[in-house]
Enzyme design. Structure first.
Site, mmCIF file in Angstrom:
data_model
loop_
_atom_site.group_PDB
_atom_site.id
_atom_site.type_symbol
_atom_site.label_atom_id
_atom_site.label_comp_id
_atom_site.label_asym_id
_atom_site.label_seq_id
_atom_site.Cartn_x
_atom_site.Cartn_y
_atom_site.Cartn_z
ATOM 1 N N PHE A 14 -33.435 27.142 92.600
ATOM 2 C CA PHE A 14 -32.750 27.044 93.888
ATOM 3 C C PHE A 14 -32.229 28.399 94.354
ATOM 4 O O PHE A 14 -32.454 28.807 95.497
ATOM 5 C CB PHE A 14 -31.608 26.036 93.747
ATOM 6 N N VAL A 15 -31.545 29.120 93.473
ATOM 7 C CA VAL A 15 -30.952 30.409 93.846
ATOM 8 C C VAL A 15 -31.997 31.511 93.858
ATOM 9 O O VAL A 15 -32.116 32.273 94.828
ATOM 10 C CB VAL A 15 -29.794 30.769 92.901
ATOM 11 N N VAL A 35 -41.338 33.924 87.196
ATOM 12 C CA VAL A 35 -41.290 32.458 87.138
ATOM 13 C C VAL A 35 -41.913 31.970 85.836
ATOM 14 O O VAL A 35 -42.626 32.698 85.152
ATOM 15 C CB VAL A 35 -42.035 31.835 88.341
ATOM 16 N N ALA A 72 -31.981 30.793 83.884
ATOM 17 C CA ALA A 72 -31.018 30.345 82.875
ATOM 18 C C ALA A 72 -31.376 28.944 82.414
ATOM 19 O O ALA A 72 -32.109 28.209 83.094
ATOM 20 C CB ALA A 72 -29.593 30.344 83.443
ATOM 21 N N ARG A 73 -30.868 28.589 81.251
ATOM 22 C CA ARG A 73 -30.828 27.169 80.880
ATOM 23 C C ARG A 73 -29.601 26.617 81.580
ATOM 24 O O ARG A 73 -28.472 26.976 81.259
ATOM 25 C CB ARG A 73 -30.712 26.995 79.369
ATOM 26 N N TYR A 142 -22.406 25.582 78.130
ATOM 27 C CA TYR A 142 -23.003 26.360 79.220
ATOM 28 C C TYR A 142 -22.071 27.490 79.636
ATOM 29 O O TYR A 142 -22.474 28.652 79.729
ATOM 30 C CB TYR A 142 -23.297 25.451 80.404
ATOM 31 N N LYS A 146 -22.590 31.645 79.188
ATOM 32 C CA LYS A 146 -22.522 32.596 80.296
ATOM 33 C C LYS A 146 -21.482 33.689 80.014
ATOM 34 O O LYS A 146 -21.695 34.866 80.330
ATOM 35 C CB LYS A 146 -22.177 31.863 81.592
#
Length: 320
Positions: A14-15, A35, A72-73, A142, A146
Protein backbone atom coordinates in the site's frame (compact mmCIF):
# COMPACT_ATOMS: atom_id res chain seq x y z
CA UNK A 1 13.38 10.25 -16.88
CA UNK A 2 16.43 11.75 -15.24
CA UNK A 3 17.37 12.60 -11.70
CA UNK A 4 18.52 10.78 -8.57
CA UNK A 5 17.61 7.08 -8.50
CA UNK A 6 15.44 5.99 -5.57
CA UNK A 7 14.98 2.32 -4.67
CA UNK A 8 11.57 1.72 -3.07
CA UNK A 9 11.19 -1.62 -1.28
CA UNK A 10 7.79 -3.13 -0.64
CA UNK A 11 6.61 -1.55 -3.89
CA UNK A 12 3.70 -4.00 -4.18
CA UNK A 13 2.37 -2.84 -0.84
CA UNK A 14 0.00 0.00 0.00
CA UNK A 15 2.68 2.52 1.00
CA UNK A 16 5.54 1.47 -1.25
CA UNK A 17 3.46 1.42 -4.42
CA UNK A 18 2.00 4.84 -3.60
CA UNK A 19 5.53 6.23 -3.19
CA UNK A 20 6.55 4.88 -6.61
CA UNK A 21 3.47 6.32 -8.33
CA UNK A 22 4.14 9.70 -6.70
CA UNK A 23 7.77 9.68 -7.90
CA UNK A 24 6.67 8.74 -11.40
CA UNK A 25 4.13 11.54 -11.44
CA UNK A 26 6.52 14.19 -10.10
CA UNK A 27 9.41 13.25 -12.39
CA UNK A 28 12.14 14.68 -10.16
CA UNK A 29 13.46 11.27 -9.12
CA UNK A 30 13.81 7.95 -10.92
CA UNK A 31 12.09 5.17 -8.95
CA UNK A 32 13.29 1.58 -8.91
CA UNK A 33 10.61 -0.73 -7.52
CA UNK A 34 11.75 -3.67 -5.37
CA UNK A 35 9.03 -6.33 -5.11
CA UNK A 36 8.54 -9.98 -4.23
CA UNK A 37 6.47 -10.91 -7.30
CA UNK A 38 4.33 -9.63 -10.13
CA UNK A 39 3.42 -5.95 -9.95
CA UNK A 40 1.38 -3.49 -11.98
CA UNK A 41 4.45 -1.23 -11.94
CA UNK A 42 6.09 -3.42 -14.59
CA UNK A 43 6.62 -1.34 -17.69
CA UNK A 44 6.31 1.93 -15.77
CA UNK A 45 9.71 1.84 -14.08
CA UNK A 46 12.61 -0.51 -13.44
CA UNK A 47 11.50 -3.44 -11.28
CA UNK A 48 13.83 -5.68 -9.25
CA UNK A 49 13.16 -8.67 -7.03
CA UNK A 50 13.65 -8.50 -3.26
CA UNK A 51 12.82 -10.91 -0.44
CA UNK A 52 14.06 -9.42 2.82
CA UNK A 53 14.42 -12.77 4.55
CA UNK A 54 16.84 -13.97 1.83
CA UNK A 55 20.09 -12.00 1.84
CA UNK A 56 21.08 -13.51 -1.50
CA UNK A 57 18.06 -11.85 -3.14
CA UNK A 58 19.20 -8.31 -2.37
CA UNK A 59 19.40 -6.35 -5.65
CA UNK A 60 22.38 -4.35 -6.80
CA UNK A 61 22.33 -0.85 -5.33
CA UNK A 62 25.00 0.62 -7.58
CA UNK A 63 23.80 4.00 -8.82
CA UNK A 64 21.07 4.27 -6.19
CA UNK A 65 21.21 7.53 -4.24
CA UNK A 66 18.29 6.96 -1.83
CA UNK A 67 16.50 3.89 -0.45
CA UNK A 68 12.90 4.17 0.77
CA UNK A 69 12.45 1.02 2.81
CA UNK A 70 8.74 0.20 3.11
CA UNK A 71 8.98 -3.60 2.90
CA UNK A 72 8.25 -5.41 6.15
CA UNK A 73 6.55 -8.32 7.80
CA UNK A 74 3.45 -6.37 8.69
CA UNK A 75 1.39 -6.42 11.85
CA UNK A 76 -1.45 -8.96 11.70
CA UNK A 77 -4.28 -9.44 14.20
CA UNK A 78 -4.08 -13.27 14.25
CA UNK A 79 -0.51 -14.46 13.78
CA UNK A 80 -0.04 -18.22 13.48
CA UNK A 81 3.77 -18.32 13.49
CA UNK A 82 5.27 -20.67 16.09
CA UNK A 83 7.69 -17.95 17.25
CA UNK A 84 6.11 -14.65 16.26
CA UNK A 85 8.90 -12.41 17.51
CA UNK A 86 11.56 -14.48 15.73
CA UNK A 87 9.64 -14.16 12.44
CA UNK A 88 9.31 -10.40 12.80
CA UNK A 89 12.99 -10.07 13.65
CA UNK A 90 14.06 -12.24 10.71
CA UNK A 91 12.42 -9.88 8.22
CA UNK A 92 12.08 -6.50 9.91
CA UNK A 93 15.41 -6.43 11.74
CA UNK A 94 17.83 -8.83 10.07
CA UNK A 95 16.53 -8.15 6.55
CA UNK A 96 16.62 -4.40 7.11
CA UNK A 97 20.17 -4.54 8.48
CA UNK A 98 21.41 -6.56 5.48
CA UNK A 99 19.79 -4.12 3.07
CA UNK A 100 21.17 -1.08 4.89
CA UNK A 101 24.71 -2.49 5.03
CA UNK A 102 24.61 -3.22 1.31
CA UNK A 103 23.27 0.29 0.69
CA UNK A 104 26.06 1.86 2.68
CA UNK A 105 28.68 -0.22 0.86
CA UNK A 106 27.21 0.86 -2.50
CA UNK A 107 27.47 4.54 -1.57
CA UNK A 108 23.75 5.18 -1.02
CA UNK A 109 23.48 8.63 0.51
CA UNK A 110 20.20 8.32 2.42
CA UNK A 111 18.13 5.44 3.81
CA UNK A 112 14.49 6.27 4.68
CA UNK A 113 12.90 3.71 6.98
CA UNK A 114 9.12 3.44 7.24
CA UNK A 115 8.75 2.40 10.87
CA UNK A 116 5.56 2.51 12.97
CA UNK A 117 4.03 4.52 15.79
CA UNK A 118 3.82 1.17 17.58
CA UNK A 119 7.47 1.79 18.49
CA UNK A 120 6.15 4.45 20.86
CA UNK A 121 3.35 2.27 22.23
CA UNK A 122 -0.31 1.40 21.85
CA UNK A 123 -2.19 4.28 23.45
CA UNK A 124 -1.79 7.76 24.91
CA UNK A 125 -3.24 9.55 27.92
CA UNK A 126 -5.53 12.55 27.28
CA UNK A 127 -3.49 15.58 26.21
CA UNK A 128 -0.23 13.62 26.14
CA UNK A 129 0.48 12.68 22.52
CA UNK A 130 3.47 10.63 21.49
CA UNK A 131 6.55 12.49 20.30
CA UNK A 132 9.77 11.36 18.68
CA UNK A 133 11.89 11.89 21.78
CA UNK A 134 9.78 9.77 24.17
CA UNK A 135 11.24 6.51 25.45
CA UNK A 136 9.96 3.73 23.14
CA UNK A 137 7.51 1.31 24.76
CA UNK A 138 6.50 -1.21 22.06
CA UNK A 139 3.91 -3.65 23.33
CA UNK A 140 3.92 -6.38 20.69
CA UNK A 141 6.45 -8.28 18.53
CA UNK A 142 5.82 -6.08 15.48
CA UNK A 143 6.46 -2.86 17.40
CA UNK A 144 9.53 -4.35 19.07
CA UNK A 145 10.97 -5.47 15.74
CA UNK A 146 10.53 -1.98 14.33
CA UNK A 147 12.25 -0.45 17.36
CA UNK A 148 15.18 -2.86 17.05
CA UNK A 149 15.47 -2.05 13.35
CA UNK A 150 15.55 1.67 14.13
CA UNK A 151 18.35 1.16 16.65
CA UNK A 152 20.35 -0.96 14.21
CA UNK A 153 19.97 1.65 11.46
CA UNK A 154 21.20 4.42 13.75
CA UNK A 155 24.28 2.33 14.53
CA UNK A 156 24.91 1.73 10.82
CA UNK A 157 24.56 5.46 10.15
CA UNK A 158 27.12 6.21 12.84
CA UNK A 159 29.56 3.61 11.53
CA UNK A 160 29.23 4.35 7.81
CA UNK A 161 28.08 7.95 7.44
CA UNK A 162 24.99 6.95 5.46
CA UNK A 163 22.12 9.28 6.39
CA UNK A 164 19.17 7.51 8.04
CA UNK A 165 15.68 8.97 8.24
CA UNK A 166 12.97 7.29 10.32
CA UNK A 167 9.24 7.91 9.82
CA UNK A 168 6.69 6.53 12.27
CA UNK A 169 3.13 6.58 10.89
CA UNK A 170 -0.03 5.62 12.78
CA UNK A 171 -2.80 3.78 10.90
CA UNK A 172 -2.58 4.60 7.18
CA UNK A 173 -5.71 4.85 5.06
CA UNK A 174 -6.64 5.93 1.57
CA UNK A 175 -7.90 4.58 -1.76
CA UNK A 176 -7.30 0.84 -1.86
CA UNK A 177 -6.81 0.43 1.89
CA UNK A 178 -7.26 -3.10 3.24
CA UNK A 179 -7.59 -4.75 6.66
CA UNK A 180 -9.64 -3.16 9.46
CA UNK A 181 -10.33 0.10 7.66
CA UNK A 182 -11.83 -1.77 4.72
CA UNK A 183 -13.94 -3.85 7.10
CA UNK A 184 -15.31 -0.66 8.68
CA UNK A 185 -16.30 0.69 5.28
CA UNK A 186 -18.07 -2.55 4.41
CA UNK A 187 -20.13 -2.54 7.59
CA UNK A 188 -21.02 1.13 7.22
CA UNK A 189 -21.96 0.72 3.58
CA UNK A 190 -24.37 -2.05 4.62
CA UNK A 191 -25.83 0.23 7.35
CA UNK A 192 -25.06 -2.39 10.00
CA UNK A 193 -25.57 -1.00 13.56
CA UNK A 194 -22.26 -0.82 15.43
CA UNK A 195 -21.91 -0.71 19.25
CA UNK A 196 -19.37 2.13 19.20
CA UNK A 197 -21.40 5.27 19.87
CA UNK A 198 -20.28 5.79 23.48
CA UNK A 199 -16.52 5.81 22.83
CA UNK A 200 -14.77 9.05 23.82
CA UNK A 201 -11.25 8.93 22.48
CA UNK A 202 -8.92 10.71 20.06
CA UNK A 203 -6.98 8.94 17.32
CA UNK A 204 -4.30 10.21 14.95
CA UNK A 205 -4.47 8.74 11.45
CA UNK A 206 -2.54 9.49 8.29
CA UNK A 207 -3.88 9.54 4.74
CA UNK A 208 -1.66 7.78 2.23
CA UNK A 209 -1.25 11.07 0.34
CA UNK A 210 0.07 12.81 3.44
CA UNK A 211 2.46 9.99 4.33
CA UNK A 212 3.83 9.81 0.80
CA UNK A 213 4.26 13.57 0.70
CA UNK A 214 6.40 13.43 3.84
CA UNK A 215 8.44 10.53 2.43
CA UNK A 216 9.15 12.47 -0.75
CA UNK A 217 10.04 15.55 1.30
CA UNK A 218 12.58 13.48 3.23
CA UNK A 219 14.30 12.22 0.07
CA UNK A 220 16.38 15.34 -0.30
CA UNK A 221 15.51 17.75 2.52
CA UNK A 222 18.78 18.67 4.28
CA UNK A 223 17.13 18.79 7.72
CA UNK A 224 15.76 15.26 7.39
CA UNK A 225 19.14 13.57 7.78
CA UNK A 226 19.33 11.68 11.06
CA UNK A 227 15.79 12.62 12.03
CA UNK A 228 12.92 10.62 13.48
CA UNK A 229 9.59 12.02 12.31
CA UNK A 230 6.08 11.34 13.47
CA UNK A 231 3.37 11.91 10.88
CA UNK A 232 -0.41 12.29 10.84
CA UNK A 233 -3.16 14.26 9.14
CA UNK A 234 -2.79 16.95 11.80
CA UNK A 235 -6.43 16.59 12.93
CA UNK A 236 -7.38 13.86 15.39
CA UNK A 237 -10.80 12.19 15.48
CA UNK A 238 -12.75 9.99 17.86
CA UNK A 239 -13.87 6.56 16.71
CA UNK A 240 -17.53 7.70 16.41
CA UNK A 241 -16.47 10.82 14.50
CA UNK A 242 -14.42 8.73 12.11
CA UNK A 243 -17.26 6.30 11.51
CA UNK A 244 -19.76 9.08 10.87
CA UNK A 245 -17.38 10.79 8.47
CA UNK A 246 -16.77 7.57 6.54
CA UNK A 247 -20.50 6.88 6.39
CA UNK A 248 -21.18 10.37 5.11
CA UNK A 249 -18.54 9.92 2.41
CA UNK A 250 -20.27 6.67 1.44
CA UNK A 251 -23.64 8.40 1.29
CA UNK A 252 -24.91 6.42 4.27
CA UNK A 253 -25.98 7.04 7.86
CA UNK A 254 -23.87 5.59 10.65
CA UNK A 255 -25.98 3.65 13.15
CA UNK A 256 -23.90 3.78 16.33
CA UNK A 257 -25.29 2.22 19.47
CA UNK A 258 -24.15 3.77 22.80
CA UNK A 259 -22.79 0.59 24.39
CA UNK A 260 -20.60 1.40 27.45
CA UNK A 261 -16.89 1.19 26.67
CA UNK A 262 -16.19 -1.10 29.63
CA UNK A 263 -18.75 -3.59 28.33
CA UNK A 264 -17.20 -3.50 24.86
CA UNK A 265 -13.79 -4.30 26.33
CA UNK A 266 -15.14 -7.19 28.42
CA UNK A 267 -17.02 -8.67 25.49
CA UNK A 268 -14.00 -8.31 23.19
CA UNK A 269 -11.71 -10.00 25.72
CA UNK A 270 -14.14 -12.93 25.95
CA UNK A 271 -13.87 -13.59 22.21
CA UNK A 272 -10.14 -12.99 21.90
CA UNK A 273 -10.42 -9.48 20.42
CA UNK A 274 -8.85 -7.49 23.24
CA UNK A 275 -6.32 -5.77 20.96
CA UNK A 276 -9.02 -4.73 18.49
CA UNK A 277 -11.13 -3.24 21.30
CA UNK A 278 -8.12 -1.28 22.50
CA UNK A 279 -7.66 0.25 19.06
CA UNK A 280 -11.31 1.21 18.86
CA UNK A 281 -11.69 2.53 22.41
CA UNK A 282 -8.35 3.99 23.52
CA UNK A 283 -6.68 7.20 22.39
CA UNK A 284 -3.53 7.30 20.30
CA UNK A 285 -2.35 10.78 19.39
CA UNK A 286 0.93 11.92 17.84
CA UNK A 287 2.58 15.31 17.95
CA UNK A 288 3.69 16.33 14.45
CA UNK A 289 4.77 19.80 15.57
CA UNK A 290 8.49 18.93 15.44
CA UNK A 291 8.03 17.39 11.97
CA UNK A 292 6.36 20.57 10.73
CA UNK A 293 9.04 22.77 12.26
CA UNK A 294 12.08 20.80 11.13
CA UNK A 295 10.97 20.25 7.55
CA UNK A 296 8.56 23.11 6.98
CA UNK A 297 6.06 20.38 6.14
CA UNK A 298 2.26 20.66 6.22
CA UNK A 299 -0.10 17.74 5.46
CA UNK A 300 -1.42 18.61 1.98
CA UNK A 301 -4.61 16.51 2.20
CA UNK A 302 -7.42 17.23 4.67
CA UNK A 303 -9.13 14.41 6.56
CA UNK A 304 -12.45 15.08 4.83
CA UNK A 305 -10.88 15.02 1.36
CA UNK A 306 -8.89 11.87 2.14
CA UNK A 307 -11.95 10.05 3.47
CA UNK A 308 -13.97 11.09 0.44
CA UNK A 309 -11.25 9.78 -1.90
CA UNK A 310 -11.11 6.52 0.07
CA UNK A 311 -14.89 6.07 -0.01
CA UNK A 312 -15.12 6.91 -3.72
CA UNK A 313 -12.48 4.30 -4.54
CA UNK A 314 -14.29 1.71 -2.43
CA UNK A 315 -17.64 2.39 -4.10
CA UNK A 316 -16.08 2.26 -7.56
CA UNK A 317 -14.27 -1.03 -6.90
CA UNK A 318 -16.38 -2.95 -4.37
CA UNK A 319 -17.71 -5.40 -6.97
CA UNK A 320 -14.44 -5.92 -8.86
Amino acid sequence: MSGPRVLVTGARGFVGEAVVFRLLRDGSFVPVAAVRGATRLSGLCQVVTLALEDASSLPSLEGIQVVVHAAARVHVMSDVAADTLAEYRRVNVEGTVQLALKAASAGVKRFIFISSIKVNGECTAPGRPFNSTAVPTPMDPYGLSKQEAEEALRNIAEDTGMEVVIIRPPMVYGPGVKANFLSMMRWLNKSVPLPLGAIRNQRSLVAIGNLVDLVVTCIDHPAAAGGTFLVSDGADVSTPQLLRSIAQALGKKAWLLPVPTWLLKVAAACVGKKAMAQRLCESLQVDIGPTRQALGWVPPVSVDDALRQTADYYLDNQNK
